[in-house]
Design an enzyme around this catalytic site. Sequence first.
Site, PDB file in Angstrom:
ATOM      1  N   LYS A 137      90.792  26.737   7.338  1.00 43.34           N
ATOM      2  CA  LYS A 137      90.506  25.390   6.800  1.00 43.34           C
ATOM      3  C   LYS A 137      89.866  24.521   7.893  1.00 43.34           C
ATOM      4  CE  LYS A 137      91.927  25.816   2.557  1.00 43.34           C
ATOM      5  NZ  LYS A 137      91.065  25.622   1.405  1.00 43.34           N
ATOM      6  N   ASP A 150      81.777  34.787  -8.569  1.00 46.34           N
ATOM      7  CA  ASP A 150      82.175  34.569  -7.185  1.00 46.34           C
ATOM      8  C   ASP A 150      81.296  33.529  -6.484  1.00 46.34           C
ATOM      9  OD1 ASP A 150      84.105  36.459  -5.412  1.00 46.34           O
ATOM     10  OD2 ASP A 150      82.579  35.442  -4.199  1.00 46.34           O
ATOM     11  N   ASN A 200      86.562  33.308  -9.803  1.00 47.94           N
ATOM     12  CA  ASN A 200      86.466  34.776  -9.897  1.00 47.94           C
ATOM     13  C   ASN A 200      87.756  35.404 -10.444  1.00 47.94           C
ATOM     14  OD1 ASN A 200      88.264  34.713  -7.792  1.00 47.94           O
ATOM     15  ND2 ASN A 200      86.855  35.552  -6.258  1.00 47.94           N
ATOM     16  N   SER A 258      93.867  21.203   4.003  1.00 46.64           N
ATOM     17  CA  SER A 258      95.327  21.340   4.005  1.00 46.64           C
ATOM     18  C   SER A 258      95.939  20.731   5.261  1.00 46.64           C
ATOM     19  CB  SER A 258      95.667  22.832   3.972  1.00 46.64           C
ATOM     20  OG  SER A 258      97.022  23.035   4.280  1.00 46.64           O
ATOM     21  N   TYR A 304      95.522  30.825   7.879  1.00 48.10           N
ATOM     22  CA  TYR A 304      95.148  29.976   6.744  1.00 48.10           C
ATOM     23  C   TYR A 304      94.666  28.612   7.254  1.00 48.10           C
ATOM     24  CZ  TYR A 304      95.779  26.729   2.875  1.00 48.10           C
ATOM     25  OH  TYR A 304      95.591  25.735   1.954  1.00 48.10           O
ATOM     26  N   HIS A 316     106.173  29.379  -3.141  1.00 51.65           N
ATOM     27  CA  HIS A 316     106.408  27.945  -2.937  1.00 51.65           C
ATOM     28  C   HIS A 316     107.805  27.519  -3.386  1.00 51.65           C
ATOM     29  CE1 HIS A 316     102.013  28.261  -2.894  1.00 51.65           C
ATOM     30  NE2 HIS A 316     102.112  27.337  -1.963  1.00 51.65           N
ATOM     31  N   GLY A 338      93.047  32.702  -9.990  1.00 52.63           N
ATOM     32  CA  GLY A 338      93.021  31.746 -11.106  1.00 52.63           C
ATOM     33  C   GLY A 338      93.443  32.404 -12.411  1.00 52.63           C
TER      34      GLY A 338
HETATM   35  N1  UFG Z   1     111.322  27.246   1.581  1.00 48.68           N
HETATM   36  C1  UFG Z   1     112.592  27.768   1.483  1.00 48.68           C
HETATM   37  N2  UFG Z   1     112.796  28.820   0.656  1.00 48.68           N
HETATM   38  C2  UFG Z   1     111.810  29.389  -0.108  1.00 48.68           C
HETATM   39  C3  UFG Z   1     110.499  28.832  -0.006  1.00 48.68           C
HETATM   40  C4  UFG Z   1     110.290  27.762   0.844  1.00 48.68           C
HETATM   41  O1  UFG Z   1     113.513  27.308   2.151  1.00 48.68           O
HETATM   42  O2  UFG Z   1     112.083  30.353  -0.834  1.00 48.68           O
HETATM   43  C5  UFG Z   1     111.084  26.082   2.450  1.00 48.68           C
HETATM   44  C6  UFG Z   1     110.067  26.344   3.558  1.00 48.68           C
HETATM   45  O3  UFG Z   1     110.691  26.881   4.676  1.00 48.68           O
HETATM   46  C7  UFG Z   1     109.495  24.940   3.760  1.00 48.68           C
HETATM   47  C8  UFG Z   1     109.606  24.280   2.395  1.00 48.68           C
HETATM   48  O4  UFG Z   1     110.545  25.051   1.671  1.00 48.68           O
HETATM   49  O5  UFG Z   1     110.295  24.243   4.651  1.00 48.68           O
HETATM   50  C9  UFG Z   1     108.311  24.253   1.639  1.00 48.68           C
HETATM   51  O6  UFG Z   1     107.775  25.562   1.613  1.00 48.68           O
HETATM   52  P1  UFG Z   1     106.513  25.986   0.751  1.00 48.68           P
HETATM   53  O7  UFG Z   1     106.291  27.450   0.976  1.00 48.68           O
HETATM   54  O8  UFG Z   1     106.682  25.506  -0.644  1.00 48.68           O
HETATM   55  O9  UFG Z   1     105.343  25.137   1.378  1.00 48.68           O
HETATM   56  P2  UFG Z   1     104.832  25.066   2.894  1.00 48.68           P
HETATM   57  O10 UFG Z   1     105.321  23.755   3.452  1.00 48.68           O
HETATM   58  O11 UFG Z   1     105.153  26.259   3.677  1.00 48.68           O
HETATM   59  O12 UFG Z   1     103.270  25.129   2.680  1.00 48.68           O
HETATM   60  C10 UFG Z   1     102.571  24.184   1.926  1.00 48.68           C
HETATM   61  C11 UFG Z   1     101.392  24.844   1.249  1.00 48.68           C
HETATM   62  C12 UFG Z   1     100.450  25.388   2.262  1.00 48.68           C
HETATM   63  C13 UFG Z   1     100.074  24.317   3.239  1.00 48.68           C
HETATM   64  C14 UFG Z   1     101.284  23.636   3.800  1.00 48.68           C
HETATM   65  C15 UFG Z   1     100.856  22.487   4.644  1.00 48.68           C
HETATM   66  O13 UFG Z   1     101.836  25.877   0.411  1.00 48.68           O
HETATM   67  O14 UFG Z   1      99.304  25.863   1.622  1.00 48.68           O
HETATM   68  O15 UFG Z   1     102.118  23.177   2.754  1.00 48.68           O
HETATM   69  O16 UFG Z   1     101.808  21.516   4.712  1.00 48.68           O
HETATM   70  F1  UFG Z   1      99.387  24.854   4.248  1.00 48.68           F
END
Ligand code: UFG
Length: 332
Positions: free
Chosen positions: A147, A53, A32, A119, A143, A191, A36
């Site tokens: 899931k 959708d 949708n 996830s 989230y 991320h 994306g």
């Molecule tokens: N982090 C930072 N600074 C930032 C962004 C992230 O230090 O600006 C750290 C976070 O604290 C974490 C690590 O980098 O320790 C990874 O963070 P992400 O946001 O890249 O990923 P997450 O581990 O929070 O989440 C990912 C997916 C989710 C999923 C999760 C499950 O994005 O969808 O893994 O493991 F649910």
Amino acid sequence: MRVLVTGGAGYIGSHVVKTLLRSGYEVTVLDNLVRGHKAVAKVLKEAEFVWGDIADRELVTGILRSRRIDAVMHFAALSLVGESVENPTLYYENNVIKGLMLLDSIREADIAYFIFSSSAAVYGEPLQVPIEEDHVLLPTNPYGATKRAFEEALKWYDSAYGLKYMSLRYFNAVGADPEGDLGEDHRPETHLVPLILQAAMGKREKIIVYGADYPTPDGTCIRDYVHVCDLASAHVLALEALTRGQSSAVYNLGSERGLSVWEIIQAARKVTGRNIPVEIGPRRPGDPAVLVASAKKAKEFLGWKPCFTDIEGIISTAWEWYCRHPEGYDGK
Ligand code: UFG
């Protein structure tokens, strides 16, 4: 075989579409475009793209029947942990309610096979690492809860209607297609790896490390970073396993190797040759200290063999994409 990929214009979905096409599948994408990118259709020319959708019952059953779809891979969902905490309604609506509407269309059209994009967020704060699939599911954010709820629905749909499914629990997806046409472009970006690379490009002043006082060797959080193309190959293996008659199952997909935020920053500095400014900030609420997968089950029962094992190699695939697409997909 013909596969419908929902959310195939998103990050993981688009890489899976490419792998499916390479493996000889016919692919229809339904997206949708809320998260994306339309530009993905220009890259994946052999797939058919329908902009619509998953909750549109008439559209979905129409596609399933007219294209004589054999299997559905379902990626169309929202996936930002922070956003889900602020707006759980949005997540239950998209990830559960609309997902169930998709399942009902699938049932109506008698589709036999379903692959679900789950996830590691279903586990919450792990009681032990590496995390195995039978670890208790105690998500710490909406989230992860959505899931888990959808996985539960799948179990009952299998026992009541015989829908055979594989639920794939991803750890931290990173990297980009090595051919450089597909990459990671979230709006907003939250991320770690994309943010670090944006800082390396000078598009962001610095990267803020969310906490350096965790009980880990360097004080920063440890995660399991797995290349998106390795995730993609697991989807094809999962579908093949189902068509061979394997029972419905849940699999972790991770590299089984934990790396700290600090180690990722160091690797990115090496790959980019840029000085990436870093600031230590407060912890991000809800972040577990350590998340590392056991992927033994996927290796044993799906025959999954991740190809990207070296973190610098993984980050360099993402870096190449950012260098070619500094404005993301919108720049094309
Ligand atoms: N982090 C930072 N600074 C930032 C962004 C992230 O230090 O600006 C750290 C976070 O604290 C974490 C690590 O980098 O320790 C990874 O963070 P992400 O946001 O890249 O990923 P997450 O581990 O929070 O989440 C990912 C997916 C989710 C999923 C999760 C499950 O994005 O969808 O893994 O493991 F649910």
